[in-house]
Design a protein around this motif. Structure first.
Motif, mmCIF file in Angstrom:
data_model
loop_
_atom_site.group_PDB
_atom_site.id
_atom_site.type_symbol
_atom_site.label_atom_id
_atom_site.label_comp_id
_atom_site.label_asym_id
_atom_site.label_seq_id
_atom_site.Cartn_x
_atom_site.Cartn_y
_atom_site.Cartn_z
ATOM 1 N N THR A 148 -17.331 77.721 67.385
ATOM 2 C CA THR A 148 -16.419 76.861 68.147
ATOM 3 C C THR A 148 -16.451 75.416 67.692
ATOM 4 O OG1 THR A 148 -18.128 76.523 69.851
ATOM 5 C CG2 THR A 148 -16.560 78.323 70.196
ATOM 6 N N ASN A 149 -17.537 75.000 67.012
ATOM 7 C CA ASN A 149 -17.648 73.591 66.640
ATOM 8 C C ASN A 149 -18.411 73.420 65.326
ATOM 9 O OD1 ASN A 149 -17.346 70.801 66.924
ATOM 10 N ND2 ASN A 149 -19.262 70.598 68.062
ATOM 11 N N PRO A 150 -17.853 73.915 64.219
ATOM 12 C CA PRO A 150 -18.518 73.718 62.923
ATOM 13 C C PRO A 150 -18.610 72.233 62.584
ATOM 14 C CG PRO A 150 -16.284 74.582 62.628
ATOM 15 C CD PRO A 150 -16.581 74.638 64.090
ATOM 16 N N THR A 151 -19.728 71.836 61.980
ATOM 17 C CA THR A 151 -19.982 70.410 61.783
ATOM 18 C C THR A 151 -19.103 69.780 60.707
ATOM 19 O OG1 THR A 151 -21.768 70.980 60.252
ATOM 20 C CG2 THR A 151 -22.384 70.516 62.536
ATOM 21 N N ASP A 152 -18.708 70.555 59.702
ATOM 22 C CA ASP A 152 -17.906 69.974 58.623
ATOM 23 C C ASP A 152 -17.127 71.073 57.907
ATOM 24 O OD1 ASP A 152 -19.776 71.289 56.999
ATOM 25 O OD2 ASP A 152 -20.939 69.480 56.618
ATOM 26 N N ASP A 153 -16.429 70.693 56.841
ATOM 27 C CA ASP A 153 -15.589 71.636 56.108
ATOM 28 C C ASP A 153 -16.411 72.724 55.428
ATOM 29 O OD1 ASP A 153 -13.360 70.249 56.878
ATOM 30 O OD2 ASP A 153 -13.143 69.125 54.994
ATOM 31 N N PHE A 154 -17.633 72.378 55.000
ATOM 32 C CA PHE A 154 -18.487 73.390 54.362
ATOM 33 C C PHE A 154 -18.791 74.522 55.333
ATOM 34 C CE2 PHE A 154 -22.726 75.102 53.399
ATOM 35 C CZ PHE A 154 -22.574 75.447 52.063
ATOM 36 N N VAL A 155 -19.183 74.183 56.558
ATOM 37 C CA VAL A 155 -19.478 75.198 57.571
ATOM 38 C C VAL A 155 -18.196 75.928 57.967
ATOM 39 C CG1 VAL A 155 -20.437 75.632 59.856
ATOM 40 C CG2 VAL A 155 -21.471 73.890 58.396
ATOM 41 N N SER A 156 -17.096 75.193 58.096
ATOM 42 C CA SER A 156 -15.811 75.820 58.434
ATOM 43 C C SER A 156 -15.426 76.861 57.402
ATOM 44 C CB SER A 156 -14.715 74.759 58.526
ATOM 45 O OG SER A 156 -14.943 73.882 59.597
ATOM 46 N N GLY A 157 -15.784 76.609 56.141
ATOM 47 C CA GLY A 157 -15.492 77.584 55.093
ATOM 48 C C GLY A 157 -16.217 78.893 55.301
ATOM 49 N N PHE A 158 -17.428 78.836 55.865
ATOM 50 C CA PHE A 158 -18.149 80.062 56.177
ATOM 51 C C PHE A 158 -17.556 80.767 57.383
ATOM 52 C CE2 PHE A 158 -21.479 78.720 53.322
ATOM 53 C CZ PHE A 158 -21.966 79.931 52.859
ATOM 54 N N VAL A 159 -17.171 79.982 58.383
ATOM 55 C CA VAL A 159 -16.553 80.584 59.568
ATOM 56 C C VAL A 159 -15.268 81.280 59.183
ATOM 57 C CG1 VAL A 159 -15.497 80.093 61.798
ATOM 58 C CG2 VAL A 159 -17.607 78.903 61.130
ATOM 59 N N GLY A 160 -14.446 80.619 58.341
ATOM 60 C CA GLY A 160 -13.203 81.214 57.885
ATOM 61 C C GLY A 160 -12.176 81.309 58.988
ATOM 62 N N ALA A 161 -11.122 82.063 58.713
ATOM 63 C CA ALA A 161 -10.048 82.235 59.684
ATOM 64 C C ALA A 161 -10.472 83.217 60.770
ATOM 65 C CB ALA A 161 -8.791 82.730 58.987
ATOM 66 N N GLY A 162 -9.811 83.118 61.908
ATOM 67 C CA GLY A 162 -10.036 84.081 62.990
ATOM 68 C C GLY A 162 -11.353 83.915 63.697
ATOM 69 N N ALA A 163 -11.721 82.678 64.000
ATOM 70 C CA ALA A 163 -13.000 82.437 64.685
ATOM 71 C C ALA A 163 -13.052 83.152 66.025
ATOM 72 C CB ALA A 163 -13.221 80.943 64.882
ATOM 73 N N ALA A 164 -11.900 83.212 66.721
ATOM 74 C CA ALA A 164 -11.875 83.889 68.026
ATOM 75 C C ALA A 164 -12.213 85.369 67.876
ATOM 76 C CB ALA A 164 -10.503 83.720 68.672
ATOM 77 N N ALA A 194 -10.346 82.485 77.104
ATOM 78 C CA ALA A 194 -11.403 81.474 77.130
ATOM 79 C C ALA A 194 -11.238 80.502 75.967
ATOM 80 C CB ALA A 194 -12.774 82.147 77.068
ATOM 81 N N ASP A 195 -10.895 81.038 74.785
ATOM 82 C CA ASP A 195 -10.672 80.168 73.629
ATOM 83 C C ASP A 195 -9.471 79.256 73.845
ATOM 84 O OD1 ASP A 195 -12.820 81.150 72.318
ATOM 85 O OD2 ASP A 195 -11.720 82.346 70.864
ATOM 86 N N ARG A 196 -8.409 79.773 74.481
ATOM 87 C CA ARG A 196 -7.216 78.963 74.739
ATOM 88 C C ARG A 196 -7.549 77.796 75.668
ATOM 89 N NH1 ARG A 196 -3.175 78.304 78.303
ATOM 90 N NH2 ARG A 196 -4.127 79.722 79.802
ATOM 91 N N LEU A 197 -8.329 78.089 76.718
ATOM 92 C CA LEU A 197 -8.717 77.028 77.646
ATOM 93 C C LEU A 197 -9.607 75.991 76.970
ATOM 94 C CD1 LEU A 197 -9.429 79.171 80.841
ATOM 95 C CD2 LEU A 197 -7.486 77.654 80.437
ATOM 96 N N THR A 198 -10.530 76.478 76.127
ATOM 97 C CA THR A 198 -11.402 75.551 75.398
ATOM 98 C C THR A 198 -10.591 74.649 74.482
ATOM 99 O OG1 THR A 198 -13.233 77.143 75.443
ATOM 100 C CG2 THR A 198 -13.349 75.391 73.792
ATOM 101 N N ALA A 199 -9.606 75.236 73.788
ATOM 102 C CA ALA A 199 -8.757 74.454 72.886
ATOM 103 C C ALA A 199 -7.957 73.411 73.663
ATOM 104 C CB ALA A 199 -7.828 75.384 72.111
#
Length: 421
Positions: free
Chosen positions: A248-264, A390-395
């Motif tokens: 839900t809260n990756p620290t930077d683009d490097f971590v976001s790259g591991f999370v990838g698409a479709g975090a929900a 839950a993800d929609r409300l968080t967003a």
């Protein structure tokens, strides 16, 4: 005899060792001829009884960091503490006997039987023959293998998944507080891998060891880890947090790259089948008379039954039409059960199984494959809907916070500028 008085008391009482805390303090590994260290100044606190997963790109130093904990690789500098004991200067052989270690392709000795492989470390630390014999049977049962069937087999006579189970049993045989696992499920097929992951989750619920697990698969990290350490080059920690926080809260683009698409959707790996509704389902056994099966199906609320084998494991789905065509025998009637999930499987695993099944349900089984109940499509989709909501409300909350911050910054800029030209 056991190595220490504490160990002697624990073994005599028949108790199990719980996990131990691990502290890595400025851990560094350099190799001659290489200008950059393989691991550089890594510090990390791992709590007793938790599963921590190292994930990162190939060559980032995650396996090197893992192997320094049991000193298969000696650190160049820094400290390793296990339960506040500095293990950097003690005998590495004695240290390894107190730390379980499981690797890819199991690492079993091919010339030794399953029992001898599991008994190896308990014998080394001086357990009695009777205690070792009992422990081998206990460990085989713990990992879901029948001791009578597997005790005398050799590794070559086992499937890949069975070898990995024996590898985990061997790693846990001397009841170590710490278990290190270096991509242990990387060499097996995806279905077997899912089941081995579920087995590890189940074992951890029972044993509460401290597990440090290395993988390059972020989905595996989400599924297994209480916390995940996302590592950059030289094992620099990009983020060390819970799976939920990283998704839900990756620290930077490097971590976001591991999370990838479709975090929900990846969050489906955080919820277990045991946390949703496991429903009863009408069953019969292979030994029931045909007329009994026919009557149960005709008089029951379902138009389908689950046939169990002699060990109470799911065998066939039987529909009313199948019985009409049976003509006195069920040998060719019904649909074989091709996939099951355990209570420790994730919603992602269950959803995959349900989507590939024409009946829109999947059987849930216990440690020996025995039938427990079923999970159906409606139950899973209801839970998916709850996650998405839950993800929609968080967003929305996040967007609202950003808007408030923007308004606040604008007001500050206007006050600072004084409104003049």
């Amino acid at each position: 005899m056991p190595e220490t008085e504490t160990e002697a008391v624990r073994v005599a009482d028949g108790g199990a060792a719980s996990g131990a805390s691990i502290q890595l303090e400025n851990l560094t590994k350099s190799y001659p001829g290489n200008p950059n260290p393989a691991v550089e100044n890594v510090s990390m606190d791992i709590r007793a009884g938790e599963t921590v997963v190292f994930v990162g790109p190939s060559g980032c130093g995650k396996s090197t960091t893992l192997k320094m904990i049991n000193r298969l690789i000696e650190p160049t500098s820094g400290r390793i503490r296990i339960d506040d004991e500095d293990v950097t200067d003690i005998d590495p052989v004695k240290l390894r006997r107190k730390i379980g270690y499981a690797i890819q392709s199991s690492g079993l000795f091919p010339h030794m039987t399953v029992a001898d492989n599991i008994a190896l470390v308990p014998k080394m630390v001086g357990w009695s023959k009777a205690r070792v014999k009992d422990r081998v049977e206990e460990m085989l049962d713990l990992v879901g293998l029948d001791p009578r069937e597997f005790h005398g087999r050799y590794p070559r006579q086992l499937s890949g998944g069975q070898q990995q189970r024996v590898g985990v049993a061997r790693a846990l045989a001397a009841d170590p507080p710490v278990l290190l696992m270096d991509e242990p499920f990387g060499a097996v097929d995806p279905i077997t891998r899912d089941h081995l992951q579920d087995e590890l989750i189940r074992l951890q619920h029972e044993l509460h060891k401290t597990i440090v697990f290395v993988t390059h698969d972020f989905d595996e990290a989400i599924k297994l880890g209480d916390r995940i350490a996302v590592l950059r080059e030289r094992s620099h920690i990009a983020q060390f947090d819970t799976p939920e926080a990283i998704l839900t809260n990756p620290t930077d683009d490097f971590v976001s790259g591991f999370v990838g698409a479709g975090a929900a959707l990846k969050r489906l790996n955080l919820t277990r089948v045991r946390d949703v509704g496991i429903a009863d389902f009408p069953t019969v056994t292979v030994e029931d008379p045909l007329q009994t099966i026919f009557n149960k199906l005709r008089n029951g609320p379902h138009n389908e039954l689950l046939m169990l084998d002699r060990r109470n494991r799911p065998y066939k789905w039987l529909r009313r039409g199948d019985l009409m065509r049976a003509r006195g025998s069920l040998a060719r009637a019904g649909q074989l059960v091709h996939d099951t999930v355990t209570r420790d499987a994730t919603l992602h695993d269950a959803l995959e199984a349900v989507l590939t099944d024409s009946g829109g349900r999947v059987a849930v089984t216990g440690r020996r494959g025995e039938f427990i109940g079923v999970v159906d499509m409606k139950t899973l989709m209801d839970n998916v809907q709850e996650l998405l909501e839950a993800d929609r409300l968080t967003a929305m909350e996040h967007q609202h916070e950003l808007e408030e911050q923007r308004v606040h910054r604008t007001e500050q800029e206007m006050e600072g500028g004084g409104g003049g030209v």
